[in-house]
Motif scaffolding. Structure first.
Motif, PDB file in Angstrom:
ATOM      1  N   THR A 176      47.681  -5.683 -15.546  1.00 23.58           N
ATOM      2  CA  THR A 176      46.396  -5.029 -15.788  1.00 23.58           C
ATOM      3  C   THR A 176      45.584  -5.951 -16.682  1.00 23.58           C
ATOM      4  N   SER A 177      44.338  -6.156 -16.307  1.00 23.82           N
ATOM      5  CA  SER A 177      43.435  -7.004 -17.082  1.00 23.82           C
ATOM      6  C   SER A 177      42.290  -6.156 -17.626  1.00 23.82           C
ATOM      7  N   TYR A 178      41.738  -6.625 -18.745  1.00 21.07           N
ATOM      8  CA  TYR A 178      40.676  -5.929 -19.451  1.00 21.07           C
ATOM      9  C   TYR A 178      39.480  -6.863 -19.581  1.00 21.07           C
ATOM     10  N   VAL A 179      38.315  -6.436 -19.115  1.00 22.05           N
ATOM     11  CA  VAL A 179      37.114  -7.240 -19.255  1.00 22.05           C
ATOM     12  C   VAL A 179      36.773  -7.306 -20.743  1.00 22.05           C
ATOM     13  N   VAL A 180      36.711  -8.521 -21.286  1.00 23.64           N
ATOM     14  CA  VAL A 180      36.454  -8.710 -22.713  1.00 23.64           C
ATOM     15  C   VAL A 180      35.077  -9.326 -22.985  1.00 23.64           C
ATOM     16  N   GLU A 181      34.449  -9.835 -21.946  1.00 24.00           N
ATOM     17  CA  GLU A 181      33.103 -10.382 -22.084  1.00 24.00           C
ATOM     18  C   GLU A 181      32.415 -10.268 -20.729  1.00 24.00           C
ATOM     19  N   CYS A 182      31.185  -9.779 -20.751  1.00 20.63           N
ATOM     20  CA  CYS A 182      30.446  -9.599 -19.500  1.00 20.63           C
ATOM     21  C   CYS A 182      28.963  -9.649 -19.820  1.00 20.63           C
ATOM     22  N   THR A 183      28.392 -10.849 -19.694  1.00 19.27           N
ATOM     23  CA  THR A 183      26.982 -11.063 -19.973  1.00 19.27           C
ATOM     24  C   THR A 183      26.352 -11.700 -18.742  1.00 19.27           C
ATOM     25  N   ALA A 184      25.704 -10.874 -17.929  1.00 20.21           N
ATOM     26  CA  ALA A 184      25.105 -11.368 -16.686  1.00 20.21           C
ATOM     27  C   ALA A 184      23.875 -12.226 -16.998  1.00 20.21           C
ATOM     28  N   PRO A 185      23.654 -13.292 -16.264  1.00 20.42           N
ATOM     29  CA  PRO A 185      24.565 -13.975 -15.353  1.00 20.42           C
ATOM     30  C   PRO A 185      25.209 -15.191 -16.013  1.00 20.42           C
ATOM     31  N   ARG A 186      25.830 -14.999 -17.175  1.00 20.90           N
ATOM     32  CA  ARG A 186      26.334 -16.158 -17.921  1.00 20.90           C
ATOM     33  C   ARG A 186      27.843 -16.196 -18.118  1.00 20.90           C
ATOM     34  N   VAL A 187      28.471 -15.088 -18.512  1.00 19.57           N
ATOM     35  CA  VAL A 187      29.901 -15.129 -18.849  1.00 19.57           C
ATOM     36  C   VAL A 187      30.603 -13.879 -18.338  1.00 19.57           C
ATOM     37  N   PHE A 188      31.724 -14.086 -17.666  1.00 16.03           N
ATOM     38  CA  PHE A 188      32.602 -13.005 -17.231  1.00 16.03           C
ATOM     39  C   PHE A 188      34.012 -13.415 -17.625  1.00 16.03           C
ATOM     40  N   ALA A 189      34.644 -12.630 -18.514  1.00 21.18           N
ATOM     41  CA  ALA A 189      35.979 -12.988 -19.019  1.00 21.18           C
ATOM     42  C   ALA A 189      36.862 -11.757 -19.094  1.00 21.18           C
ATOM     43  N   TRP A 190      38.168 -11.984 -18.907  1.00 23.00           N
ATOM     44  CA  TRP A 190      39.124 -10.886 -18.984  1.00 23.00           C
ATOM     45  C   TRP A 190      40.419 -11.364 -19.631  1.00 23.00           C
ATOM     46  N   ALA A 191      41.065 -10.419 -20.314  1.00 24.62           N
ATOM     47  CA  ALA A 191      42.356 -10.652 -20.962  1.00 24.62           C
ATOM     48  C   ALA A 191      43.422  -9.945 -20.137  1.00 24.62           C
ATOM     49  N   VAL A 192      44.545 -10.620 -19.940  1.00 23.36           N
ATOM     50  CA  VAL A 192      45.620 -10.090 -19.115  1.00 23.36           C
ATOM     51  C   VAL A 192      46.652  -9.372 -19.993  1.00 23.36           C
ATOM     52  N   SER A 193      46.998  -8.166 -19.581  1.00 22.54           N
ATOM     53  CA  SER A 193      48.062  -7.324 -20.150  1.00 22.54           C
ATOM     54  C   SER A 193      47.698  -6.621 -21.448  1.00 22.54           C
ATOM     55  N   ASP A 194      47.177  -7.334 -22.425  1.00 22.38           N
ATOM     56  CA  ASP A 194      46.881  -6.729 -23.724  1.00 22.38           C
ATOM     57  C   ASP A 194      45.663  -7.440 -24.305  1.00 22.38           C
ATOM     58  N   PRO A 195      44.552  -6.746 -24.442  1.00 18.82           N
ATOM     59  CA  PRO A 195      43.345  -7.437 -24.925  1.00 18.82           C
ATOM     60  C   PRO A 195      43.492  -7.980 -26.350  1.00 18.82           C
TER      61      PRO A 195
END
Length: 173
Positions: free
Chosen positions: A77-96
């Motif tokens: 399970t991944s957790y979106v940790v950064e989402c700034t359109a249209p510049r950055v999309f990031a996710w942490a896996v298992s435990d944010p």
């Protein structure tokens, strides 16, 4: 392409960059389409949003199923940790708070309307499937990390090439 870190505790990273002849908005549409990603990867088999989510937002979760000849099959399970359109999309896996990996797409608009796209990933600091291989062969840790990071580098390059082809109209969506 670049990567750093020789041991798992170093939280090794890899980054690959491509210039894409499409607007950041078009590239953003592709990199945030998690259902597209398994079609671009040999390892990632499927991805699905959780909890009724249908689009990326900080705090959103998704489950990914992967397969690798050396590691078998697994689900995270991944957790979106950064989402700034249209510049950055990031996710942490298992435990944010202590992820087994962090993945990030960074989009930079060029003056000519095209996009520089970088995909970056960092292993650790939380344990991952690689940790179990290292536990079994601690004397080979540097080699294990090196081989896996080179694999990530190749796979990220292939994903970016596929995204470039789609964004530029030369590939399937």
């Amino acid at each position: 392409m670049e990567w750093t870190g020789a041991r798992y505790a170093d939280t090794p990273t890899v980054a690959v960059r491509r210039g894409i002849g499409a607007s950041p908005e078009r590239v953003w549409e592709l990199v945030t389409d998690i259902a597209l990603m398994p079609r671009l990867s040999d390892e990632l088999q499927s991805v699905q949003w959780l909890g009724g989510t249908t689009a990326p937002a900080v705090g959103a979760r998704f489950v990914g199923r992967s397969r690798h000849d050396a590691f078998g099959e697994w689900e995270t399970t991944s957790y979106v940790v950064e989402c700034t359109a249209p510049r950055v999309f990031a996710w942490a896996v298992s435990d944010p708070e202590r992820p087994s990996a962090v993945w990030r797409f960074t989009l930079e608009a060029r003056d000519d309307g095209t996009t520089d796209l970088t995909q970056w990933m960092r292993l650790g600091p939380g344990r991952s499937g690689l940790s179990f291989a290292i536990d079994r062969m601690p004397e080979k840790e540097q080699k294990i990390v090196f081989v896996r990071m080179r694999e990530f580098e190749r796979n990220i390059g292939a994903t970016l090439d596929a995204l470039k082809a789609i964004a530029e109209g030369a590939g399937e969506r």
